[in-house]
Scaffold this active site. Sequence first.
Site, PDB file in Angstrom:
ATOM      1  N   GLN B 128      12.959  19.480  32.290  1.00 14.57           N
ATOM      2  CA  GLN B 128      13.416  19.446  30.897  1.00 14.57           C
ATOM      3  C   GLN B 128      12.303  18.980  29.965  1.00 14.57           C
ATOM      4  O   GLN B 128      11.763  17.891  30.148  1.00 14.57           O
ATOM      5  CB  GLN B 128      14.608  18.500  30.786  1.00 14.57           C
ATOM      6  CG  GLN B 128      15.318  18.568  29.455  1.00 14.57           C
ATOM      7  CD  GLN B 128      16.508  17.638  29.415  1.00 14.57           C
ATOM      8  OE1 GLN B 128      16.349  16.432  29.401  1.00 14.57           O
ATOM      9  NE2 GLN B 128      17.707  18.200  29.417  1.00 14.57           N
ATOM     10  N   GLY B 129      11.947  19.820  28.994  1.00 17.64           N
ATOM     11  CA  GLY B 129      10.932  19.453  28.010  1.00 17.64           C
ATOM     12  C   GLY B 129      11.564  19.229  26.654  1.00 17.64           C
ATOM     13  O   GLY B 129      11.470  20.094  25.775  1.00 17.64           O
ATOM     14  N   SER B 131      12.124  15.459  25.077  1.00 17.07           N
ATOM     15  CA  SER B 131      11.528  14.304  24.387  1.00 17.07           C
ATOM     16  C   SER B 131      10.033  14.500  24.184  1.00 17.07           C
ATOM     17  O   SER B 131       9.359  15.188  24.963  1.00 17.07           O
ATOM     18  CB  SER B 131      11.740  13.029  25.204  1.00 17.07           C
ATOM     19  OG  SER B 131      13.095  12.728  25.312  1.00 17.07           O
ATOM     20  N   SER B 163      11.193  14.763  34.251  1.00 19.84           N
ATOM     21  CA  SER B 163      11.373  14.562  35.687  1.00 19.84           C
ATOM     22  C   SER B 163      11.082  15.853  36.440  1.00 19.84           C
ATOM     23  O   SER B 163      11.398  16.927  35.953  1.00 19.84           O
ATOM     24  CB  SER B 163      12.813  14.123  35.990  1.00 19.84           C
ATOM     25  OG  SER B 163      13.093  12.927  35.338  1.00 19.84           O
ATOM     26  N   GLU B 249      29.052  18.472  30.443  1.00 14.67           N
ATOM     27  CA  GLU B 249      29.257  17.180  31.071  1.00 14.67           C
ATOM     28  C   GLU B 249      30.721  16.833  30.853  1.00 14.67           C
ATOM     29  O   GLU B 249      31.152  16.661  29.727  1.00 14.67           O
ATOM     30  CB  GLU B 249      28.320  16.154  30.398  1.00 14.67           C
ATOM     31  CG  GLU B 249      28.009  14.999  31.283  1.00 14.67           C
ATOM     32  CD  GLU B 249      29.197  14.105  31.482  1.00 14.67           C
ATOM     33  OE1 GLU B 249      29.827  14.213  32.557  1.00 14.67           O
ATOM     34  OE2 GLU B 249      29.495  13.328  30.602  1.00 14.67           O
TER      35      GLU B 249
END
Lengths: 314, 387
Positions: B128-129, B131, B163, B249
Amino acid sequence: MDFQPTEEQRDLRAGVRDLLEGRYGREALRASVDSGPAVDRGLWRELGAAGFFALRIPESEGGVGLGLPEAAVVFEEAGRALVPGPLVATHLAAGVVPGAAAGTAVVTAFDLGGDLVAYLAEADAVLGADGLPDGEPVRAADPLTPLHRVRRRGGAAAPGDGPAQGSAYVSEGALLTAALQVGSALRTVELAVRYAGEREQFGQPIGAFQAVKHSCAQMLVRAEVARTAVYAAAVTGEPGEVAAAKLLADEAAVRGARDCLQVYGGMGFTWEADVHLHLKRAWVRAEQWRTAAEAEELLAAELLDSAELPDPAG
Amino acid sequence: MDLTYTAEERDFRARLREWLAKTLPELPARPSPDDWPGRRAYDLGWQRRLYEAGYAGLHWPVDAGGRGATPTQHLIFLEETERAGAPYVGANFVGLLHAGPTIAAEGTAGQRARWLPPVLRGDEVWCQGFSEPDAGSDLASLRTRAVRDGDHYVITGSKIWTSHAEVADWCELLVRTQPVSAEVPKHRGISWLAMPMDAPGVTVRPLRTLAGSTEFAEVFLDEVRVPVANRVGAENDGWRVTMVTLSFERGTAFVGEVVACRRTLGGLARTAKANGRWDDPVLRRRLGRLYGEFGALWRLTQWNVSESERSGGVPGIGGSVFKLAYSHARQELYDVAAEVLGAASLSLDEEWTLERLSSLSYTIAAGTSQIQRNIVAERILGLPKGR
């Protein structure tokens, strides 16, 4: 699994809220604070007629035939409205003490530690005891929870013995008291949010300041966790879940009222604001049936028991 | 309010238990925490087994290749896999929980066919890019630029806290395709792209955490060319596209962890009993309280899952309430663990010491406690936004 209130439970809540808002709204609350009585016999009978005390008596025996989850919902509403009187003891006495189910009798209990008894002068009976003990009135911190100090009497159940120790009453009493606490906790969130939205300082509502809004958010977090714990305990009836519910609800109510008082600022320290009534009653309830120390010790014992068993799924 | 499971749910649980009992002993040894290629292979291998057994993408919609399971079945799946000690979602996290669901909801037929099956089969890893060094809690202020050049975007900027970047095949990347101006507020002008991690100009620099391991990385982008066809959703609509992901979610984010924390409490009680610390009433009462709190957090999970089930899978905002309570309880848990251990808690050989260190991220990651309190105060309680 469907761990959400049923349609009937939602309707029940709405009905009780309507009844209490009409019959024991803010004016009635303040009137009883100023001039009493702590237990309004007329209101007590109306609660009885509405099924408040006979809620869990089977329909075949003239009751409403509902269970602990419904009782939790109803007591949450009573806690929200700050209805005074030995609601939990009289509810537990329904079907045991004549008149309790109908609300024609007021029944208190030795649910406090030490030698204090609440509502002794107003009561017709003490749950699980023969007759009413003699007692000396004590100046009570909560204006709507009069207290008496009683002396031990041979044979009869007495306060020093704890709340009818070892009986089934303790767990149910703790659970329903926890439900009262949750209602009060959620009410203090509402009061704090309303005040923070109206009161302006430095050119904006104080609720726009993060120091204030974060305090309100934490109040809600504690109240929501406690509410779920109370409902779960009402569904399962397990002693550990009841202890957890009481522990978390006591904290949600006491800390909620404290935080609400802080949001109110100087007004929170006045007799006129209702905040102190929530706080003082929350303090009383925290001492009833199961204290934090007792709940934590009970939970610790249960934790150790479960830890010494092999994991069933492991 | 019903806490009993239906016959169908009990049957689902029984079959899952049976499969786990048969499958877990066949797994290879776990790789060491610093062996990233090994971790990738292990996590993908586990995903492949789930796929073959019909448990992959359990909570994904059926038309995206998922199983269309109810939130309660997903809860049971997470509870049982944790209890059985099954591998964590690991390197499959972003693919299964963020990027995949986004593509399922917003992607074209071609994009779904290209990217979803490899996630479910355990062939490809996503990272995931989102932040950036200057865009953390204020994510919408991100500055990584994407400039159109024919049928490509040319991207320059940097991302952080990514991550699995070292072993990922794809990155779900948020870029600015339109500069912020008086007419364009910061939430507009963002686009969502799938970027291949082996594209020229992508540099990954691992970040070492206070726990000593490299759990995430910085990703530097220097004129990286990404096909326009890799954009999911409309240009400049990436903020909304990203928020769609969050709606996948369903109150189940921390199910496995709550189960694990309750097991840890049991271990703490046994250890305290054995080393005599149990006789300290202050410590014993703290353990009792935590036991009560984690029991309540489990019930709150069931409450949120039931709520999302009633609303057709859309989660409530109760997730913020849960995260606030849970992240603080988890930190308290490992502080108490240190009290149980005494000076031994200073040794990294103690499993609870590493957990204590990693628990420090819980009040920061996935929305700090301060941001969560803003959400609770403004969106649930309706308090005014600050100036």
